[in-house]
Design an enzyme around this catalytic site. Structure first.
Site, PDB file in Angstrom:
ATOM      1  N   LYS A  97      57.805  83.596  34.472  1.00  0.00           N
ATOM      2  CA  LYS A  97      57.941  82.295  33.806  1.00  0.00           C
ATOM      3  C   LYS A  97      57.171  81.264  34.645  1.00  0.00           C
ATOM      4  O   LYS A  97      57.667  80.805  35.679  1.00  0.00           O
ATOM      5  CB  LYS A  97      59.436  81.958  33.690  1.00  0.00           C
ATOM      6  CG  LYS A  97      59.799  80.495  33.658  1.00  0.00           C
ATOM      7  CD  LYS A  97      59.418  79.819  32.368  1.00  0.00           C
ATOM      8  CE  LYS A  97      59.782  78.344  32.412  1.00  0.00           C
ATOM      9  NZ  LYS A  97      58.693  77.499  32.965  1.00  0.00           N
ATOM     10  N   GLU A 114      62.821  80.199  47.329  1.00  0.00           N
ATOM     11  CA  GLU A 114      61.907  79.519  48.259  1.00  0.00           C
ATOM     12  C   GLU A 114      61.851  78.072  47.776  1.00  0.00           C
ATOM     13  O   GLU A 114      61.257  77.793  46.739  1.00  0.00           O
ATOM     14  CB  GLU A 114      60.539  80.215  48.203  1.00  0.00           C
ATOM     15  CG  GLU A 114      59.788  80.157  49.507  1.00  0.00           C
ATOM     16  CD  GLU A 114      58.869  78.965  49.579  1.00  0.00           C
ATOM     17  OE1 GLU A 114      59.390  77.818  49.550  1.00  0.00           O
ATOM     18  OE2 GLU A 114      57.657  79.168  49.669  1.00  0.00           O
ATOM     19  N   CYS A 140      54.931  73.186  49.516  1.00  0.00           N
ATOM     20  CA  CYS A 140      56.330  73.177  49.956  1.00  0.00           C
ATOM     21  C   CYS A 140      56.448  73.048  51.471  1.00  0.00           C
ATOM     22  O   CYS A 140      57.379  72.447  51.967  1.00  0.00           O
ATOM     23  CB  CYS A 140      57.087  74.386  49.427  1.00  0.00           C
ATOM     24  SG  CYS A 140      56.288  75.929  49.803  1.00  0.00           S
ATOM     25  N   GLU A 154      62.328  65.188  50.141  1.00  0.00           N
ATOM     26  CA  GLU A 154      61.002  65.757  49.903  1.00  0.00           C
ATOM     27  C   GLU A 154      60.263  64.901  48.877  1.00  0.00           C
ATOM     28  O   GLU A 154      60.757  64.691  47.769  1.00  0.00           O
ATOM     29  CB  GLU A 154      61.146  67.189  49.385  1.00  0.00           C
ATOM     30  CG  GLU A 154      59.817  67.863  49.173  1.00  0.00           C
ATOM     31  CD  GLU A 154      59.948  69.310  48.727  1.00  0.00           C
ATOM     32  OE1 GLU A 154      60.742  69.586  47.814  1.00  0.00           O
ATOM     33  OE2 GLU A 154      59.234  70.150  49.300  1.00  0.00           O
TER      34      GLU A 154
HETATM   35  P1  ADP Z   1      59.819  70.411  39.186  1.00  0.00           P
HETATM   36  O1  ADP Z   1      61.152  69.729  39.106  1.00  0.00           O
HETATM   37  O2  ADP Z   1      58.936  69.791  40.176  1.00  0.00           O
HETATM   38  O3  ADP Z   1      59.137  70.642  37.874  1.00  0.00           O
HETATM   39  P2  ADP Z   1      61.164  72.938  39.384  1.00  0.00           P
HETATM   40  O4  ADP Z   1      61.686  73.508  40.630  1.00  0.00           O
HETATM   41  O5  ADP Z   1      62.156  72.405  38.418  1.00  0.00           O
HETATM   42  O6  ADP Z   1      60.098  71.850  39.786  1.00  0.00           O
HETATM   43  O7  ADP Z   1      60.255  74.005  38.641  1.00  0.00           O
HETATM   44  C1  ADP Z   1      59.953  75.293  39.122  1.00  0.00           C
HETATM   45  C2  ADP Z   1      60.087  76.301  38.001  1.00  0.00           C
HETATM   46  O8  ADP Z   1      61.457  76.361  37.596  1.00  0.00           O
HETATM   47  C3  ADP Z   1      59.312  75.965  36.740  1.00  0.00           C
HETATM   48  O9  ADP Z   1      58.754  77.174  36.221  1.00  0.00           O
HETATM   49  C4  ADP Z   1      60.368  75.406  35.820  1.00  0.00           C
HETATM   50  O10 ADP Z   1      60.041  75.557  34.459  1.00  0.00           O
HETATM   51  C5  ADP Z   1      61.544  76.266  36.181  1.00  0.00           C
HETATM   52  N1  ADP Z   1      62.854  75.690  35.846  1.00  0.00           N
HETATM   53  C6  ADP Z   1      63.202  74.389  35.714  1.00  0.00           C
HETATM   54  N2  ADP Z   1      64.512  74.257  35.417  1.00  0.00           N
HETATM   55  C7  ADP Z   1      65.023  75.510  35.364  1.00  0.00           C
HETATM   56  C8  ADP Z   1      66.328  76.053  35.135  1.00  0.00           C
HETATM   57  N3  ADP Z   1      67.372  75.285  34.879  1.00  0.00           N
HETATM   58  N4  ADP Z   1      66.474  77.398  35.165  1.00  0.00           N
HETATM   59  C9  ADP Z   1      65.424  78.204  35.445  1.00  0.00           C
HETATM   60  N5  ADP Z   1      64.183  77.752  35.675  1.00  0.00           N
HETATM   61  C10 ADP Z   1      63.964  76.430  35.639  1.00  0.00           C
END
Ligand code: ADP
Length: 502
Positions: A200, A275, A309, A406
């Site tokens: 994903k 991570e 990161c 961060e």
């Molecule tokens: P940002 O907030 O900077 O977009 P995230 O850590 O939320 O960074 O995003 C990292 C990944 O996690 C992306 O692929 C995002 O689509 C996915 N993601 C965001 N929310 C969820 C969730 N609740 N469950 C699983 N994956 C998620």
């Protein structure tokens, strides 16, 4: 000081050229078939605000189908000979390498990063992951153990050994800052171990994940071994993280989303590696080689516009060299040329999205309101509002948000210290523990501080040194588990103990 923003130069590869001219229509990969979504999302060139691609926003059903395809493919892939998996990984590496220029251009269009970052650092790093883990596929080994059990039947002997077996179906959820290499860090060890995968990618950067999947298919991966679902994290990511038939989630991203994933994994007690974020300290000692340290510290935060990161976002500089270092860092920041990533003279591109630029800018203005000084940068530039000038913040208080949270942008906080023990305490005064760097010519300081700093990685006279052989990951709220290196195989293998009376 340069305030101009360089214009893009038209890309060379056919796919990037086409996306540059009009949006591409992309599909996701489920069970070896390319599928449209009932709903779509747009991928935007953050430098210009132009749509470069439309891709599916996967439904719950799409995620279910992808997990089912990965489950169906698992027994076959797990049973392949290690040499067969190794050969596949090596073919993947070769195919990615042949397409490196196109991947770099697509990543620049989609993510905003300057071409050189993808072309010379991240994509070679991704290719190296596949080569490194090709070797690891052929080096999976258990142990033979002599147990001390004393109740075996008379005249019999005990023998015991361990087997390493693939965990099963892996959900790899990756972020938008360095998509190609972070994707490779999950896919390569998972494939080497014999796991099947549902990938994903992030909403902002799904274009290269889908192109990578096409190239990986060319390497002859059986249908269903790698599936890619694109779409909103809140829907397809969340469904994947909670899915009862996913055995393991390998996640890189924000600490907040990491927590949500950990919660979602509870239903079937998935294995989870996280991570997460960081606020990595950079300690410049009085005996540092400043010709190395000043550009090194600048690069530790400004590379990839600070969207890293492990970015060195908190610099602690000894009082005896503070003024000189601060002046040097400000000069470095002022000399960085901003521009579209497709212009070869660009050093720093835009941030990934207007949303992210807004977030970073608000950290800087809040710090300013709380009394911090802006020594360099601070402004948001460009029509799309996604450029942030390399920024240095000084005169801070250790409790300010800019010191603790961060930012994930090109913003360095510089603090002065007098005493080495006190600076270790300041460096460790963070909920995060991802990385750190120490700049010194003293072997003894280097050794002592590298042990005293709470972090998953410590670099000495360098920063952000990634390699397929070097484990990377965090302590404290920066997560758990390691990507890269032999340690990463543990994420994707279970131990099975066999104990026999013979
Ligand atoms: P940002 O907030 O900077 O977009 P995230 O850590 O939320 O960074 O995003 C990292 C990944 O996690 C992306 O692929 C995002 O689509 C996915 N993601 C965001 N929310 C969820 C969730 N609740 N469950 C699983 N994956 C998620």
């Amino acid at each position: 000081m340069t305030l101009t923003i360089l214009e893009p130069v038209a890309p060379q590869s056919a796919r990037a050229k086409a996306a540059f001219d009009s949006p591409a229509s992309l599909r996701m990969l489920i069970g070896g078939a390319w599928r449209d979504g009932a709903e779509t999302m747009e991928s935007i060139d953050p430098a210009t605000g132009r749509v470069i691609a439309r891709f599916p926003d996967a439904s719950e059903q799409d995620v279910d189908d992808a997990v089912a395809a990965a489950r169906a493919a698992f027994p076959g892939w797990a049973a392949t000979l290690p040499a067969e998996r190794a050969a596949t990984l090596l073919r993947i590496a070769d195919i990615l390498e042949r397409n490196i220029d196109e991947l770099a251009e697509l990543e620049t269009l989609d993510q905003g990063k300057p071409l050189y970052v993808g072309r010379w650092a991240e994509i070679p790093g991704a290719i190296a992951q596949f080569r490194f883990f090709a070797g690891q596929a052929m080096a999976i080994e258990g142990r033979t153990i002599t147990p001390s059990i004393n109740y075996q039947p008379a005249g019999k002997q005990m023998a015991a050994w361990t087997l390493r077996e693939p965990v099963g179906v892996v959900a790899a959820i990756v972020p938008w800052n360095s998509p190609i290499v972070l994707t490779a860090m999950k896919l390569a060890p998972a494939l080497a171990a014999g796991c099947t995968i549902v990938l994903k990618p992030a909403e902002d950067t799904s274009v290269t994940a889908l192109r990578m999947a096409e190239l990986i298919e060319e390497a002859g991966l059986p249908a269903g071994v790698l599936n890619v679902v694109t779409g909103r994290g809140a829907r397809c990511g969340a469904v994947l993280a909670a899915h009862p038939d996913v055995d393991k989630v390998a996640f890189t991203g924000s600490t907040a989303t990491g927590r949500a994933i950990l919660d979602a994994s509870k239903g079937n007690l998935k294995r989870v590696t996280l991570e997460l974020g960081g606020k990595s300290p950079v300690i410049v000692l009085p005996d540092a080689d400043l010709d190395l340290a000043i550009p090194g510290v600048a690069n530790a935060i400004f590379f990839n516009a600070g969207q890293v990161c492990v970015a060195g976002s908190r610099a602690y500089v000894h009082a005896s060299i503070y003024d000189r270092v601060l002046e040097g860092l400000a000069a470095q920041a002022g000399a960085i040329q901003l521009g579209h990533g497709l212009n070869p003279a660009t050093h720093m591109g835009p941030l990934v999205s207007a949303r992210q630029a807004e977030r970073v800018a608000s950290f800087v203005s809040d710090a300013q309101q709380q009394g911090a000084s802006i020594v360099a940068g601070g402004q948001r530039l460009g029509d799309a509002g996604t450029y942030i000038r390399p920024t240095i913040v000084a005169d801070v208080d250790p409790d300010m948000t800019i010191v603790r949270d961060e930012v994930f942008g090109p913003v360095l906080v510089v603090q002065r210290y007098d005493d080495i023990d006190a600076v270790v305490a300041s460096a460790n005064d963070s909920v995060y523990g991802l990385a750190a760097s120490i700049w010194t010519e003293s072997l003894s300081h280097a050794h002592r501080l590298s042990r005293a700093i709470q972090a998953g990685s410590v670099w000495i006279n360098c920063h952000s040194m990634y390699d397929a052989s070097l484990p990377i990951g965090g302590v404290k709220q920066s997560g758990f588990g390691r990507d890269s290196g032999i340690a990463a195989m543990d994420n994707y293998l279970e131990w099975k103990t066999v104990c026999a009376v013979l």
